[in-house]
Design an enzyme around this catalytic site. Structure first.
Site, short mmCIF file in Angstrom:
data_model
loop_
_atom_site.label_atom_id
_atom_site.label_comp_id
_atom_site.label_asym_id
_atom_site.label_seq_id
_atom_site.Cartn_x
_atom_site.Cartn_y
_atom_site.Cartn_z
N ASP A 22 -1.44 4.58 -6.22
CA ASP A 22 0.00 4.44 -6.17
C ASP A 22 0.62 5.60 -6.42
O ASP A 22 1.88 6.11 -5.97
CB ASP A 22 0.46 3.37 -6.69
CG ASP A 22 0.06 2.07 -5.87
OD1 ASP A 22 -0.96 1.51 -5.46
OD2 ASP A 22 1.12 1.76 -4.80
N ASN A 79 -2.90 2.63 -10.00
CA ASN A 79 -3.55 1.83 -8.91
C ASN A 79 -3.51 0.18 -9.50
O ASN A 79 -3.00 -0.33 -10.29
CB ASN A 79 -4.77 2.09 -8.41
CG ASN A 79 -5.11 1.52 -7.11
OD1 ASN A 79 -4.43 2.08 -6.25
ND2 ASN A 79 -6.69 1.02 -6.93
N GLY A 114 0.92 -1.28 -0.18
CA GLY A 114 0.04 0.05 -0.17
C GLY A 114 0.84 1.41 -0.14
O GLY A 114 1.81 1.32 0.71
O1 MRU Z 1 0.72 -4.15 -4.53
P1 MRU Z 1 0.06 -3.30 -3.21
O2 MRU Z 1 -0.92 -4.00 -2.48
O3 MRU Z 1 1.15 -2.20 -2.68
O4 MRU Z 1 -0.90 -2.07 -4.08
C1 MRU Z 1 -1.53 -1.32 -3.34
C2 MRU Z 1 -2.54 -0.71 -4.35
O5 MRU Z 1 -2.75 -0.75 -5.10
C3 MRU Z 1 -3.38 0.38 -3.27
O6 MRU Z 1 -4.56 0.69 -3.88
C4 MRU Z 1 -2.59 1.95 -3.24
O7 MRU Z 1 -1.47 1.60 -2.72
C5 MRU Z 1 -3.34 2.93 -2.46
S1 MRU Z 1 -3.14 2.35 -0.59
C6 MRU Z 1 -3.79 3.49 0.18
#
Ligand code: MRU
Length: 352
Positions: free
Chosen positions: A242, A252, A50
Site C-alpha cells: 500500500d 501492506n 487494493g
Molecule cells: O484493505 P485492502 O483490501 O485495500 O488492502 C489491500 C492490500 O493490502 C494489498 O495487498 C495492497 O493494496 C496491494 S494491491 C495491488
C-alpha cells in the site's frame, strides 16, 4: 496462454462501474456510481479496494465530479473540485496511490484552469487523464509481472497474502500479476493464499480470481502459514504493497509482517510487487506511514453473524509494516530494486 483481465473498474456512459468486492465470490454484482461522493463512499466501504485500484477509482471519481459540476461555470467548478479532492483524500489513509492519483488529477485541473480552458474542455481533459491512470496501471502490472516472473522457480509453490490481483488494480494484478506472468511463461506455479482475516481478501478474492484463470490455489487460515513454511512447502512469497517508504519499509495488509518473519526464518525469499506510484520517497521509513484502523465489527462479525463475545475489546489495524531487512526484492514496472533500498528506490523513482 494469456490470462484473463477482470473488469475491476471502468468508466462507462458518465458513470464509474465497479464490481462490488464485498459480495464476491458469492455474487458478481456491478454497481454504477454517478457522483464523486458515491465513488468516495465505495472506496471507504471497500466496494473497491487494493492500493492501485483505489487510485484509479479516485481519478475516475474526480473526473465524474467535474462532469457533474461543469455547468456551474469556471469559478464554482474550481471551488467544488478542490472540495471533492479533500473528500476523496479522507477515504483511506494508507494506500499512497490514492494521494498520488488525486495529485495527478489536481495537476491536470490547475494546468487547464491556468491555460484558460472552458469547463467543457476541463471535463474532457479530466476524463482522458483518469483513463490514462487506468491504462498505465494495467501496463505497469504487465511490466512488473514480467520482471517478477523471472524470480520465481520453474516449478513450485508461492504464498501470497491479501489480494494484490486484478481486483486490487486496474487489471492483471501486482503480486498476482507476477504469478500470472510466470504461468503464462510456462512455469508450473501453485499458490497458497492466506485467508487474510478479518476481511478475507485471500479466501474470497485471491482464490476466486486465480481459480478463474485455472491456477491451482489452496487457501490456509493466517495461523496455518507457519506450519506450511516448516514443512518446506513454500518456495517464494510475493505480496503487494500500500505504501513503500524511502528506506524500503513496506506497509501492506495486516499479517504481512508475520509472513515476512516466517519467510526469513525458513530462508524463503520474500518479494514485494508494486508500481512505482506506491513508492513514497517523502516518507523516510515505516514509522511515518499512517496505518488505517477500521471498525471493530469487521473482527467481531463474519458477514452478519457475530463471532465474538459482546463487549470484548478489539484492535483492528488494516495494515502492518514489514521492515526492509526482510524484503529480498521490490518488483516494479521498471525493474527489481534490491537492497540498499534507499539507493535503489530513489534511482528507480527518478527514471522515466
Ligand atoms: O484493505 P485492502 O483490501 O485495500 O488492502 C489491500 C492490500 O493490502 C494489498 O495487498 C495492497 O493494496 C496491494 S494491491 C495491488
Amino acid at each position: 496462454m494469456i490470462l484473463s483481465m477482470l473488469p475491476t473498474v471502468d468508466w462507462k456512459d458518465d458513470c464509474v462501474v465497479m464490481v462490488d468486492q464485498r459480495k464476491l465470490p458469492g455474487k458478481e454484482v456491478y454497481v454504477e456510481l454517478r457522483t464523486a461522493r458515491e465513488v468516495a463512499r465505495a472506496i471507504e466501504k471497500m466496494v473497491i479496494r487494493g492500493a492501485p485500484a483505489i487510485g484509479v477509482a479516485a481519478a475516475m471519481g474526480l473526473a465524474l465530479g467535474v462532469r457533474k459540476s461543469r455547468a456551474k461555470g469556471s469559478a464554482a467548478l474550481a471551488g467544488e473540485f478542490y472540495k471533492l479532492c479533500d473528500m476523496m483524500a479522507g477515504t483511506r489513509p494508507t494506500a499512497v496511490n490514492l494521494f498520488w492519483a488525486i495529485d495527478r488529477m489536481k495537476g491536470v485541473f490547475s494546468d487547464a484552469v491556468r491555460a484558460g480552458r472552458s469547463p467543457e474542455e476541463i471535463d474532457s481533459l479530466m476524463v482522458a487523464e483518469a483513463g490514462r491512470v487506468h491504462d498505465e496501471d494495467i501496463a505497469c502490472c504487465r511490466a512488473l509481472g514480467a520482471h517478477g516472473a523471472a524470480l520465481l522457480p520453474d516449478t513450485g509453490h508461492v504464498l501470497t497474502h491479501c489480494n494484490a490481483g486484478a481486483l486490487a488494480t486496474g487489471g492483471y494484478g501486482t503480486a498476482l500479476g507476477v504469478i500470472r506472468a510466470a504461468v503464462e511463461g510456462g512455469k508450473r506455479i501453485a499458490v497458497y493464499a492466506d485467508e487474510t482475516r478479518p476481511f478475507l481478501q485471500g479466501s474470497r478474492l485471491t482464490a476466486w480470481e486465480l481459480l478463474r484463470d485455472g491456477i491451482a490455489t489452496t487457501i490456509v487460515t493466517d495461523g496455518m502459514a507457519g506450519s506450511l513454511f516448516r514443512k518446506g512447502r513454500v518456495d517464494a512469497v510475493v505480496v503487494g504493497a500500500d505504501r513503500i517508504a524511502a528506506n524500503g519499509d513496506v506497509a501492506n495488509k495486516i499479517g504481512t509482517y508475520t509472513v515476512a518473519v516466517l519467510a526469513r526464518e525458513h530462508a524463503v525469499p520474500f518479494y514485494v510487487a508494486a508500481p512505482t506510484s506506491t513508492i513514497d520517497l517523502a516518507t523516510a521509513d515505516g514509522d511515518g506511514i499512517p496505518i488505517e484502523e477500521r471498525s471493530a465489527r469487521e473482527v467481531t462479525h463474519v458477514g452478519s453473524a457475530r463471532v465474538a463475545a459482546e463487549g470484548v475489546g478489539v484492535w483492528n489495524p488494516a495494515f502492518d509494516v514489514t521492515p526492509h531487512r526482510f524484503v529480498a526484492g521490490i518488483i516494479t514496472e521498471r525493474g527489481v530494486c534490491r537492497p540498499p533500498y534507499d539507493e535503489s528506490l530513489a534511482a528507480i523513482h527518478g527514471q522515466q
